[in-house]
Design a protein around this motif. Sequence first.
Motif, short mmCIF file in Angstrom:
data_model
loop_
_atom_site.label_atom_id
_atom_site.label_comp_id
_atom_site.label_asym_id
_atom_site.label_seq_id
_atom_site.Cartn_x
_atom_site.Cartn_y
_atom_site.Cartn_z
N ILE A 79 10.86 -6.28 9.67
CA ILE A 79 12.15 -5.99 9.04
C ILE A 79 12.81 -7.29 8.58
O ILE A 79 13.26 -7.41 7.43
N GLY A 80 12.83 -8.29 9.48
CA GLY A 80 13.43 -9.56 9.11
C GLY A 80 12.72 -10.18 7.93
O GLY A 80 13.37 -10.73 7.02
N PRO A 133 18.94 -19.24 20.41
CA PRO A 133 19.85 -18.76 21.46
C PRO A 133 21.27 -18.55 20.95
O PRO A 133 21.95 -17.61 21.36
N ILE A 134 21.72 -19.43 20.04
CA ILE A 134 23.10 -19.32 19.59
C ILE A 134 23.25 -18.10 18.67
O ILE A 134 24.28 -17.42 18.69
N VAL A 135 22.22 -17.80 17.89
CA VAL A 135 22.29 -16.60 17.06
C VAL A 135 22.39 -15.37 17.96
O VAL A 135 23.16 -14.45 17.69
N LYS A 178 19.12 -7.51 16.63
CA LYS A 178 19.72 -8.06 15.43
C LYS A 178 19.36 -9.53 15.27
O LYS A 178 19.05 -9.99 14.18
N SER A 179 19.41 -10.28 16.40
CA SER A 179 19.19 -11.72 16.28
C SER A 179 17.75 -12.01 15.88
O SER A 179 17.48 -12.91 15.10
N ARG A 180 16.81 -11.19 16.38
CA ARG A 180 15.42 -11.35 15.95
C ARG A 180 15.31 -11.20 14.45
O ARG A 180 14.67 -12.00 13.77
N ILE A 181 15.94 -10.14 13.94
CA ILE A 181 15.84 -9.87 12.51
C ILE A 181 16.51 -10.99 11.72
O ILE A 181 15.95 -11.47 10.72
N VAL A 182 17.69 -11.43 12.19
CA VAL A 182 18.40 -12.48 11.46
C VAL A 182 17.56 -13.75 11.38
O VAL A 182 17.39 -14.34 10.30
N ILE A 183 16.97 -14.14 12.52
CA ILE A 183 16.22 -15.41 12.51
C ILE A 183 14.96 -15.29 11.68
O ILE A 183 14.62 -16.19 10.89
N ALA A 184 14.26 -14.16 11.81
CA ALA A 184 13.07 -13.98 10.98
C ALA A 184 13.45 -14.03 9.50
O ALA A 184 12.75 -14.61 8.67
N ALA A 241 8.97 -16.67 15.17
CA ALA A 241 10.39 -16.55 15.47
C ALA A 241 10.65 -15.33 16.32
O ALA A 241 11.37 -15.38 17.32
N SER A 242 10.02 -14.22 15.94
CA SER A 242 10.26 -12.98 16.66
C SER A 242 9.81 -13.10 18.11
O SER A 242 10.51 -12.67 19.03
#
Lengths: 283, 268
Positions: A83-84, A126-128, A137-143, A207-208
């Motif tokens: 998804i990311g 970690p900060i995301v 959500k953070s996984r998707i954002v970082i990817a 990343a994920s």
Amino acid sequence: MNFMKKALNSKKLVTIVWILGLIVLWEIGASVIEHTKRSPENVLPHLYQILQSIVSRDLVNSSQTALQIVLSNAGITLFRAGIGFIIGIMIGFALALLMYLFLVVEKTVFPYLMMIQMIPILGMAPIVLAITKDIDKSRIVIAAILTFYPVATNTLAGFKAVEKEKHELMYSIAASKYQIYRKLLIPSCTPYFFTGLKISAPMAITASILVDTLQGGGGLGCMLSQSLKHAMSIYVFWQIVFISAIIGILSYYLMTVIEKVMSPYQRKGPKVKKEVSANEQAA
Amino acid sequence: MNKQRSKFNRQTVTTFLYPVLFGTFIAILWQTQLLHKIIGADTFTLPLPGRIFSIIHDNAADILINVKATVIVALGGLVLGSLFGYLLAIIATTFPKWGIGGLTIASAFHAIPIIAIAPILNNLTKDFSKDPNTRSMLAKMLVVMITCTVSMSINAYRGFTELKPYSLDLMKSYAASKTTIFFKLRIPNCVPYVFTALRVSVPGCVISALVSEYFAEYIIGVGRQIRENIVLAQYATAWAYIIVACAIGIIMYVILLITEGILLKGRR
């Protein structure tokens, strides 16, 4: 005899020999460690032991075997990375298009794109997580962040690589703006676009997995850290190592395959070459 | 002439002006907390820039220790990995048939997530030294080395083999030996390619140094501090370390660009 020679000279054989060599190296290391360490399976188990754990039916936790755990969690990780990745591709392509259309946007954004490359985004994971408060959500954002900048920079390079003469030709046959994009710019930037994808696909997966390790909630990284802490069989860890390596490599090849399917004109290259060389031989 | 010059000046001015304006715009949004409203964060998780910088100022000594640890790991891994990759490329050039296969395998290594490699190396280097700092340093360095080796070996190999047309024929017509060809033709030819590789691996080495610190035994380094501080819910301190990490990445890249500019002067 001729067949043998061909087989010996083929590229595949070279690769296979290299892989065999690596396996031998691994096994030598494993044998050495088996005799010197108290718990060799933590450091470097034999490959057959890992294979055994893959096929074994023993339950590792209350309901699943080692392989089931690994595969189901790999699915979770891949889904989120995917998804990311797709969001990242869309943002990256749109940004490249915007940068190409408006000089102001390019001048404003491009230095920051360069800077993002130097910033360790994975260190910001970690900060995301803290900001989004949701691991998914953070996984998707970082990817997505990791995907979008290789795609954007490479696609922009693709748009810019179109020769001036081609633009002039399109102008002289009174092509509309849409037609120019459809027939000239988009096709010529696809190789560059896919270069970006090839760079970012393994990164999105890395990343994920990394984000998985930060918090519970399933995923390969989560299982990896649990297994390292001996919450379950250590072989789960070894399987994850191999699975993530395989996924990483496959993601790269998947992009190559998609590229070949989507841009068939590129396949002509080697075929034409073959025909030419065949003609030369005939002559 | 004059007009052209003024236009040129305008171009360069806007090249600097637009990004700076954009940056200040974001900074103002951040400081006035409008950014927090947009992405739905609060000042606790996303502290104001002023506070972050005051923390960096207050904890300068602590931060320096961690920066030193991270930079040693990143640079050590970068040097080791690049040298090893260069060596691999030399071997691949001398034995092309087997070398290319090896490079294919090496490029496959590039796709393996760092996270999978880091714990293995941690375990492997347990016996190396009694001191946990030294041995985890070595483990981290090896992780960075693996990530740097690949790009260097592939790019250097291209540098060794993608020669200018006819240059090899020229050398052969001089009856130059293989060693002469290597030192006079191949090595000079691959210098720009080495820098291409470094442009990939310099940011890469910082990233993998940070990530390998997450898994290391000994708690030190910028990356580890980011994580530790978040576990303790000290987000402002974590942000300070993130800013420092970004600064390390950018400074190392700028140093690389400057060296490249000096060494490749007149080549481009």
